[in-house]
Design a protein around this motif. Sequence first.
Motif, PDB file in Angstrom:
ATOM      1  N   ASN A 134      67.010  43.528 -70.227  1.00  0.00           N
ATOM      2  CA  ASN A 134      65.556  43.490 -70.074  1.00  0.00           C
ATOM      3  C   ASN A 134      64.937  43.163 -71.431  1.00  0.00           C
ATOM      4  O   ASN A 134      64.640  44.044 -72.232  1.00  0.00           O
ATOM      5  CB  ASN A 134      65.040  44.831 -69.553  1.00  0.00           C
ATOM      6  CG  ASN A 134      63.543  44.817 -69.302  1.00  0.00           C
ATOM      7  OD1 ASN A 134      62.964  43.762 -69.070  1.00  0.00           O
ATOM      8  ND2 ASN A 134      62.917  45.990 -69.358  1.00  0.00           N
ATOM      9  N   LEU A 139      69.370  47.974 -70.015  1.00  0.00           N
ATOM     10  CA  LEU A 139      69.251  49.091 -69.091  1.00  0.00           C
ATOM     11  C   LEU A 139      70.631  49.372 -68.537  1.00  0.00           C
ATOM     12  O   LEU A 139      71.219  48.528 -67.868  1.00  0.00           O
ATOM     13  CB  LEU A 139      68.277  48.744 -67.966  1.00  0.00           C
ATOM     14  CG  LEU A 139      66.836  48.419 -68.383  1.00  0.00           C
ATOM     15  CD1 LEU A 139      66.051  47.866 -67.200  1.00  0.00           C
ATOM     16  CD2 LEU A 139      66.144  49.651 -68.957  1.00  0.00           C
ATOM     17  N   GLU A 148      68.127  53.408 -71.593  1.00  0.00           N
ATOM     18  CA  GLU A 148      67.674  52.197 -72.273  1.00  0.00           C
ATOM     19  C   GLU A 148      68.323  52.133 -73.648  1.00  0.00           C
ATOM     20  O   GLU A 148      68.363  53.131 -74.378  1.00  0.00           O
ATOM     21  CB  GLU A 148      66.149  52.208 -72.407  1.00  0.00           C
ATOM     22  CG  GLU A 148      65.579  50.970 -73.074  1.00  0.00           C
ATOM     23  CD  GLU A 148      64.068  51.055 -73.215  1.00  0.00           C
ATOM     24  OE1 GLU A 148      63.368  50.299 -72.532  1.00  0.00           O
ATOM     25  OE2 GLU A 148      63.582  51.905 -74.008  1.00  0.00           O
ATOM     26  N   LEU A 159      65.966  57.377 -69.585  1.00  0.00           N
ATOM     27  CA  LEU A 159      64.661  57.088 -69.005  1.00  0.00           C
ATOM     28  C   LEU A 159      64.376  57.951 -67.785  1.00  0.00           C
ATOM     29  O   LEU A 159      63.327  58.575 -67.682  1.00  0.00           O
ATOM     30  CB  LEU A 159      64.568  55.600 -68.618  1.00  0.00           C
ATOM     31  CG  LEU A 159      64.629  54.578 -69.760  1.00  0.00           C
ATOM     32  CD1 LEU A 159      64.580  53.161 -69.196  1.00  0.00           C
ATOM     33  CD2 LEU A 159      63.473  54.795 -70.732  1.00  0.00           C
ATOM     34  N   SER A 177      58.537  44.025 -65.294  1.00  0.00           N
ATOM     35  CA  SER A 177      58.894  45.025 -64.286  1.00  0.00           C
ATOM     36  C   SER A 177      60.356  44.877 -63.924  1.00  0.00           C
ATOM     37  O   SER A 177      60.949  43.809 -64.068  1.00  0.00           O
ATOM     38  CB  SER A 177      58.043  44.856 -63.015  1.00  0.00           C
ATOM     39  OG  SER A 177      56.666  44.931 -63.293  1.00  0.00           O
ATOM     40  N   TYR A 178      60.926  45.975 -63.448  1.00  0.00           N
ATOM     41  CA  TYR A 178      62.260  45.906 -62.885  1.00  0.00           C
ATOM     42  C   TYR A 178      62.363  46.859 -61.701  1.00  0.00           C
ATOM     43  O   TYR A 178      61.548  47.779 -61.548  1.00  0.00           O
ATOM     44  CB  TYR A 178      63.351  46.190 -63.922  1.00  0.00           C
ATOM     45  CG  TYR A 178      63.261  47.517 -64.648  1.00  0.00           C
ATOM     46  CD1 TYR A 178      63.862  48.663 -64.122  1.00  0.00           C
ATOM     47  CD2 TYR A 178      62.611  47.631 -65.879  1.00  0.00           C
ATOM     48  CE1 TYR A 178      63.818  49.877 -64.793  1.00  0.00           C
ATOM     49  CE2 TYR A 178      62.557  48.838 -66.556  1.00  0.00           C
ATOM     50  CZ  TYR A 178      63.155  49.959 -66.023  1.00  0.00           C
ATOM     51  OH  TYR A 178      63.108  51.161 -66.687  1.00  0.00           O
ATOM     52  N   VAL A 194      59.685  49.843 -61.728  1.00  0.00           N
ATOM     53  CA  VAL A 194      59.328  50.371 -63.039  1.00  0.00           C
ATOM     54  C   VAL A 194      58.585  49.290 -63.817  1.00  0.00           C
ATOM     55  O   VAL A 194      59.072  48.163 -63.942  1.00  0.00           O
ATOM     56  CB  VAL A 194      60.573  50.821 -63.830  1.00  0.00           C
ATOM     57  CG1 VAL A 194      60.161  51.416 -65.172  1.00  0.00           C
ATOM     58  CG2 VAL A 194      61.388  51.825 -63.022  1.00  0.00           C
ATOM     59  N   GLU A 195      57.398  49.623 -64.313  1.00  0.00           N
ATOM     60  CA  GLU A 195      56.623  48.699 -65.150  1.00  0.00           C
ATOM     61  C   GLU A 195      56.944  49.014 -66.604  1.00  0.00           C
ATOM     62  O   GLU A 195      56.477  49.996 -67.164  1.00  0.00           O
ATOM     63  CB  GLU A 195      55.133  48.841 -64.855  1.00  0.00           C
ATOM     64  CG  GLU A 195      54.793  48.496 -63.403  1.00  0.00           C
ATOM     65  CD  GLU A 195      53.317  48.660 -63.108  1.00  0.00           C
ATOM     66  OE1 GLU A 195      52.492  48.155 -63.891  1.00  0.00           O
ATOM     67  OE2 GLU A 195      52.984  49.299 -62.085  1.00  0.00           O
ATOM     68  N   SER A 196      57.749  48.183 -67.206  1.00  0.00           N
ATOM     69  CA  SER A 196      58.323  48.498 -68.515  1.00  0.00           C
ATOM     70  C   SER A 196      57.418  48.159 -69.685  1.00  0.00           C
ATOM     71  O   SER A 196      57.776  48.404 -70.829  1.00  0.00           O
ATOM     72  CB  SER A 196      59.655  47.745 -68.685  1.00  0.00           C
ATOM     73  OG  SER A 196      59.468  46.361 -68.483  1.00  0.00           O
ATOM     74  N   GLU A 197      56.210  47.576 -69.411  1.00  0.00           N
ATOM     75  CA  GLU A 197      55.332  47.282 -70.549  1.00  0.00           C
ATOM     76  C   GLU A 197      54.652  48.540 -71.078  1.00  0.00           C
ATOM     77  O   GLU A 197      54.039  48.520 -72.153  1.00  0.00           O
ATOM     78  CB  GLU A 197      54.278  46.234 -70.156  1.00  0.00           C
ATOM     79  CG  GLU A 197      53.136  46.746 -69.298  1.00  0.00           C
ATOM     80  CD  GLU A 197      53.481  46.698 -67.816  1.00  0.00           C
ATOM     81  OE1 GLU A 197      52.561  46.857 -66.985  1.00  0.00           O
ATOM     82  OE2 GLU A 197      54.649  46.505 -67.481  1.00  0.00           O
ATOM     83  N   PRO A 202      57.374  54.544 -69.104  1.00  0.00           N
ATOM     84  CA  PRO A 202      57.253  53.516 -68.075  1.00  0.00           C
ATOM     85  C   PRO A 202      56.647  54.077 -66.797  1.00  0.00           C
ATOM     86  O   PRO A 202      56.945  55.191 -66.370  1.00  0.00           O
ATOM     87  CB  PRO A 202      58.698  53.065 -67.857  1.00  0.00           C
ATOM     88  CG  PRO A 202      59.402  53.411 -69.122  1.00  0.00           C
ATOM     89  CD  PRO A 202      58.751  54.672 -69.609  1.00  0.00           C
TER      90      PRO A 202
END
Length: 513
Positions: A134, A139, A148, A159, A177-178, A194-197, A202
């Motif tokens: 990612n 991940l 992570e 996480l 996202s993932y 999951v919104e990783s920004e 997250p």
Amino acid sequence: MKTKAIVYPLIVIIALLGLLFYEHLKTETALPSEGWSRSINFDVTSSIISNPYVTRSEDFYYLYFPTEKGVIRLTLNEQLKVKQRLTLPIQVPSNTHLWAHEKHLIFVEQSELKLYDGKTTKTLAKNVTNFTVNKDTLLFWKENELYELDVNSLQSKQLFVFPAKIFDVIVDKKAASYLVVLQVNSSQYEFVMVESEQTVQPKITHLPSLTLIGSESLEEVRFARENENVYIVYGTYSSAQGIKAYRAYEIQLSLDNLSTVVNGNRIDFYDKQFGGKLPNPRYLEISVDKGEVSVLFTAVGPSSARSEEVNVYEAKKEENRWIASRRSMTHDVSLEPFWLMDETILWLGFSGKDYTLYAASADSHIIADSQKLNVSDWKYAFSNMIMSLFGSTMILLFMIAWLILPAAFYFVMYYVNDRFIEYHSQRAIFIMMILYIISQLIFFTKSLSMVRYAPAYFSFPGSLLLLPLFIAGLAWLIWRTVKDEEWGVIGNFAYFAVVNALFIMLSFGPYIL
């Protein structure tokens, strides 16, 4: 026998063989579909199946391809030309995921996440099930725990701990996202996006769960997101009497209106060029651009009018039907396709012994370059021509039927009025030729589907009447030029019939049935 009795038909036979070879060469050099190049072979093979990894700098792509002798790193320019080839002296396990940067590699071996720094290998984490990439982080997961890893500092952190085993983690490279797929039991799965920004923690969103029906088992899941819309495709398999059947499904969700349970819609892919449904789709990939969803997959389908291969396809929805266009042109079994970028696709081809890396592109320069003839084109065109000639020998069986009427006429006249045969030999030969041609025309006009694979100049309206007449006229003209009274009635007719059958065999014959 006169020399010209052999030379004249031989000239026509050579011309027909040349035309047949040209048609097979055209098939070999044809594009898979309009606007896409032929398959590009990077000339890297491996006896183990692997997952290539690609990174990009400003001007080049760096492609890492694991083999049994080490990891090959190719440096490619925008036209997919190999500018540098380097082998890293490290063997990674078959089918492991891979991360790479310069001479550094990360992979999973015997449940351990390992780093190769160009010289030595060290363990970063133990009891690891798998990992995915990612952006600048990895991940990786252990059963139900997701971690992570920062690839720069090599520091990792936990996480999430989920209530069920992690089946897979899928990253959407275009969105921050993932998707985490959790396996509750053999038929029930949960999706967590999951919104990783989010830099602190997250944000997670629980999507509707999925329950498989009957004996189907989940094989793969792919995910893409655009704004508030989530797109999921997944593949299943089931076994019956030792035969596996593969199916593809789609799910489209809006984050503004989520339910608790979702049922996937079965995807049936249809071949755009040849028509018909493409069975057993596998190795799915998904991409979305401005609401238009594209799905990559492999399936058994036509590679030409008369042959099938396991091809790479890209499908898009047209009037609520998934229409698939072929992207590969190889004779290998195609596996694991993925997008290098929007207009370039990479995949593995399995020959039955080795895995080879291929690519195809919609770039106009790459398309033009891919159409240059190579040794493989000549080889496959020649071998396919020989195979089609074996099939054309069926004409010899049909010839037996064409000979019934002229043979019956000859024997009746021989026993009833043998003086006619003796004193009117030219007329007898002519009548036998007419009866032979009539039998041939009846056969062709009653077998309209016989040459459905023939090129346009053999299959235009009326071709099954006009072309046999033309070929008969050509055979008659050659006979007229070389005929010899010493051959007698049988000899003269036999010469015409054999020459005619050879011409039919080399023109229509390769396209029969």
